[in-house]
Scaffold this motif. Structure first.
Motif, PDB file in Angstrom:
ATOM      1  N   UNK A   1     -47.672  17.257 -24.376  1.00 25.53           N
ATOM      2  CA  UNK A   1     -47.424  18.207 -25.460  1.00 25.53           C
ATOM      3  C   UNK A   1     -48.682  18.453 -26.278  1.00 25.53           C
ATOM      4  N   UNK A   2     -49.437  17.386 -26.569  1.00 24.63           N
ATOM      5  CA  UNK A   2     -50.693  17.548 -27.312  1.00 24.63           C
ATOM      6  C   UNK A   2     -51.672  18.442 -26.547  1.00 24.63           C
ATOM      7  N   UNK A   3     -51.711  18.318 -25.233  1.00 23.58           N
ATOM      8  CA  UNK A   3     -52.621  19.140 -24.435  1.00 23.58           C
ATOM      9  C   UNK A   3     -52.240  20.608 -24.489  1.00 23.58           C
ATOM     10  N   UNK A   4     -50.938  20.871 -24.521  1.00 21.04           N
ATOM     11  CA  UNK A   4     -50.497  22.267 -24.675  1.00 21.04           C
ATOM     12  C   UNK A   4     -50.927  22.797 -26.036  1.00 21.04           C
ATOM     13  N   UNK A   5     -50.727  21.994 -27.088  1.00 18.59           N
ATOM     14  CA  UNK A   5     -51.161  22.408 -28.427  1.00 18.59           C
ATOM     15  C   UNK A   5     -52.671  22.627 -28.466  1.00 18.59           C
ATOM     16  N   UNK A   6     -53.426  21.779 -27.777  1.00 15.83           N
ATOM     17  CA  UNK A   6     -54.880  21.955 -27.702  1.00 15.83           C
ATOM     18  C   UNK A   6     -55.239  23.291 -27.060  1.00 15.83           C
ATOM     19  N   UNK A   7     -54.537  23.629 -25.987  1.00 17.52           N
ATOM     20  CA  UNK A   7     -54.832  24.885 -25.285  1.00 17.52           C
ATOM     21  C   UNK A   7     -54.497  26.085 -26.161  1.00 17.52           C
ATOM     22  N   UNK A   8     -53.368  26.021 -26.865  1.00 15.66           N
ATOM     23  CA  UNK A   8     -52.994  27.111 -27.777  1.00 15.66           C
ATOM     24  C   UNK A   8     -54.041  27.269 -28.868  1.00 15.66           C
ATOM     25  N   UNK A   9     -54.453  26.149 -29.456  1.00 17.59           N
ATOM     26  CA  UNK A   9     -55.465  26.165 -30.520  1.00 17.59           C
ATOM     27  C   UNK A   9     -56.760  26.807 -30.022  1.00 17.59           C
ATOM     28  N   UNK A  10     -57.192  26.402 -28.840  1.00 16.16           N
ATOM     29  CA  UNK A  10     -58.453  26.926 -28.305  1.00 16.16           C
ATOM     30  C   UNK A  10     -58.355  28.413 -27.985  1.00 16.16           C
ATOM     31  N   UNK A  11     -57.238  28.839 -27.393  1.00 15.20           N
ATOM     32  CA  UNK A  11     -57.108  30.248 -27.012  1.00 15.20           C
ATOM     33  C   UNK A  11     -57.006  31.162 -28.224  1.00 15.20           C
ATOM     34  N   UNK A  12     -56.383  30.687 -29.303  1.00 15.17           N
ATOM     35  CA  UNK A  12     -56.168  31.540 -30.466  1.00 15.17           C
ATOM     36  C   UNK A  12     -57.196  31.357 -31.577  1.00 15.17           C
ATOM     37  N   UNK A  13     -57.808  30.187 -31.672  1.00 18.65           N
ATOM     38  CA  UNK A  13     -58.807  29.931 -32.714  1.00 18.65           C
ATOM     39  C   UNK A  13     -60.222  30.043 -32.166  1.00 18.65           C
ATOM     40  N   UNK A  14     -60.378  29.749 -30.870  1.00 20.89           N
ATOM     41  CA  UNK A  14     -61.710  29.820 -30.266  1.00 20.89           C
ATOM     42  C   UNK A  14     -62.477  28.527 -30.314  1.00 20.89           C
ATOM     43  N   UNK A  15     -61.803  27.442 -30.717  1.00 21.13           N
ATOM     44  CA  UNK A  15     -62.422  26.122 -30.786  1.00 21.13           C
ATOM     45  C   UNK A  15     -61.516  25.147 -30.046  1.00 21.13           C
ATOM     46  N   UNK A  16     -62.107  24.210 -29.332  1.00 22.94           N
ATOM     47  CA  UNK A  16     -61.319  23.243 -28.591  1.00 22.94           C
ATOM     48  C   UNK A  16     -60.421  22.439 -29.530  1.00 22.94           C
TER      49      UNK A  16
END
Length: 423
Positions: free
Chosen positions: A140-155
């Motif tokens: 679940x954390x990895x999915x949240x990481x991917x969402x954060x990176x795709x929408x914020x532009x930072x890992x």
């Protein structure tokens, strides 16, 4: 006398504990990012078969970041469900998260997800991952990481770990947990104080100072095998370990030759060499992001200030000038900023300094802050402070807009260090 008090304060910072309950950490978030992104997160289909609810973890991660406004969909949608983008836009969602959980033949769980841009009516990302029952939170954390990176532009850094020290009765504990304080594991128990934990760059080891030998000794512990190596056990004080970026060396503060000075030692305890040489106390060394320099605290100018010198030793340059008492330097992952604790008007508070233009920003509004540590993406700083006369861990974004705290129901928690990105 002042030098002795200064050194003693650095060694014993964070050692005032009361009893702590065994409860998990509790997260409280305040403040929002400059521009919150409205995002709808549908329940993952069949997620109730898993021991943890994937969507609840994702929502908590994104909400804690301060950059997202969570829109509750009230229903479940899988990654293969048809999407009516106009419907989601009408609900104010700029993005949509859907997914599913299925049990595999080997007992693991197949966690799949997809992220949509509802404005552009397009898929932005998605993947599947197999996870054991004990790895659902990580998935679940990895999915949240991917969402954060795709929408914020930072890992994203939700799937990283943190370490910290607590005390239960007369027992000190070095604990490791998820970045949200969940899934706690005890790495070390001791009847003597434990201070100054520091993650290795690959996330497999933690260096720390233990007083179990009735004096401060620096150890490196493998978190997988639990094997421990004594890195520094010399006459006097051995303190403040900090890893080089390549993980081969540690900077430490030793008083073996008199006043405490900065040394560099190989991670196995060999090859000790002194790199600072002053008539004051030099302590709290931290390698720069590129490994070329070491930042450290010194009272050579009369009071504790932060300096920078070449990693192999040489002339030191003073870095902090505002305030008469600045300690505990921590360098951001990109090497552009410095977090530290400054005492002003009797308050110990967290500050961040732009090393390029010299601009300084106070990040906390508390009065007893200590032990700052950057998140591996450089977007947040975790530190120890006090709330209601108890030690807590706090996290603040580097622009000061978003804050959240991690507390226990009773007792103190101290000495945080934020682990690296894991492969």
């Amino acid at each position: 006398m002042m030098k002795n008090l200064f050194l003693r304060g650095l060694l014993l910072i964070g050692l005032t504990f009361t009893s702590v309950a065994g409860a998990q950490l509790r997260v409280e978030t305040a403040g929002v990012g400059a521009n919150q992104i409205p995002i709808a997160i549908a329940g993952f289909t069949d997620e109730t078969i898993a021991p943890q609810q994937v969507t609840a973890i994702i929502k908590a991660d994104l909400a804690r970041s301060g950059f997202f406004k969570i829109i509750d969909t009230g229903n479940a949608m899988s990654e293969t469900s048809p999407v009516d983008f106009n419907q989601w836009k009408a609900q104010g969602a700029d993005a949509l998260v859907v997914g599913s959980v299925q049990r595999l033949a080997d007992g693991r769980f197949d966690v799949r997800y997809r992220l949509y841009d509802t404005v552009k009516a397009a898929s932005l990302s998605g993947f599947g991952q197999a996870a054991g029952a004990d790895r659902i939170r990580v998935a679940a954390h990895r999915i949240a990481d991917d969402i954060y990176e795709k929408l914020i532009g930072v890992r994203g850094a939700f799937a990283t770990r943190i370490a910290y020290v607590t005390k239960v009765g007369n027992e000190y504990r070095l604990e490791v947990s998820d970045s949200d304080g969940e899934d706690r594991q005890v790495a070390l128990r001791s009847n003597e104080p434990i201070i100054s934990p520091s993650w290795s760059p690959d996330g497999t080891k933690v260096a720390y100072v233990s007083f179990e030998a009735k004096k401060p000794v620096v150890y490196v512990q493998n978190l997988v095998t639990r094997q421990r190596t004594v890195v520094a056990n010399y006459k006097g004080s051995n303190s403040a370990p900090s890893w080089s970026p390549d993980g081969t060396k540690l900077a430490v503060a030793l008083s073996r030759d008199g006043l405490t000075q900065v040394y560099v030692v190989n991670a196995d305890g060999s090859g000790l060499r002194r790199v600072s040489n002053s008539s004051g106390i030099d302590t709290e060394p931290q390698f720069s992001a590129d490994g070329q320099n070491i930042y450290f605290t010194s009272d050579r100018s009369g009071g504790p200030q932060i300096y920078r010198m070449p990693a192999n030793g040489g002339d030191a340059q003073r870095v902090t000038y505002n305030g008469s008492y600045n300690i505990s330097p921590r360098v951001s992952p990109d090497g552009k900023s410095l977090a530290y604790i400054s005492r002003r008007d009797g308050r110990f508070q967290l500050y961040i300094l732009d090393l390029g233009n010299g601009q300084e920003l106070r990040l906390s509004d508390t009065a007893k802050d200590e032990s700052p540590s950057f998140s591996p993406n450089g977007k947040y700083v975790m530190y120890a402070t006090e709330s209601g006369r108890r030690g807590t861990l706090a996290v603040v974004s580097v622009d000061g807009r978003v804050r959240h705290s991690l507390t226990t129901q009773a007792g103190d928690i101290r000495e945080p260090t934020w682990g690296p990105f894991m492969k």
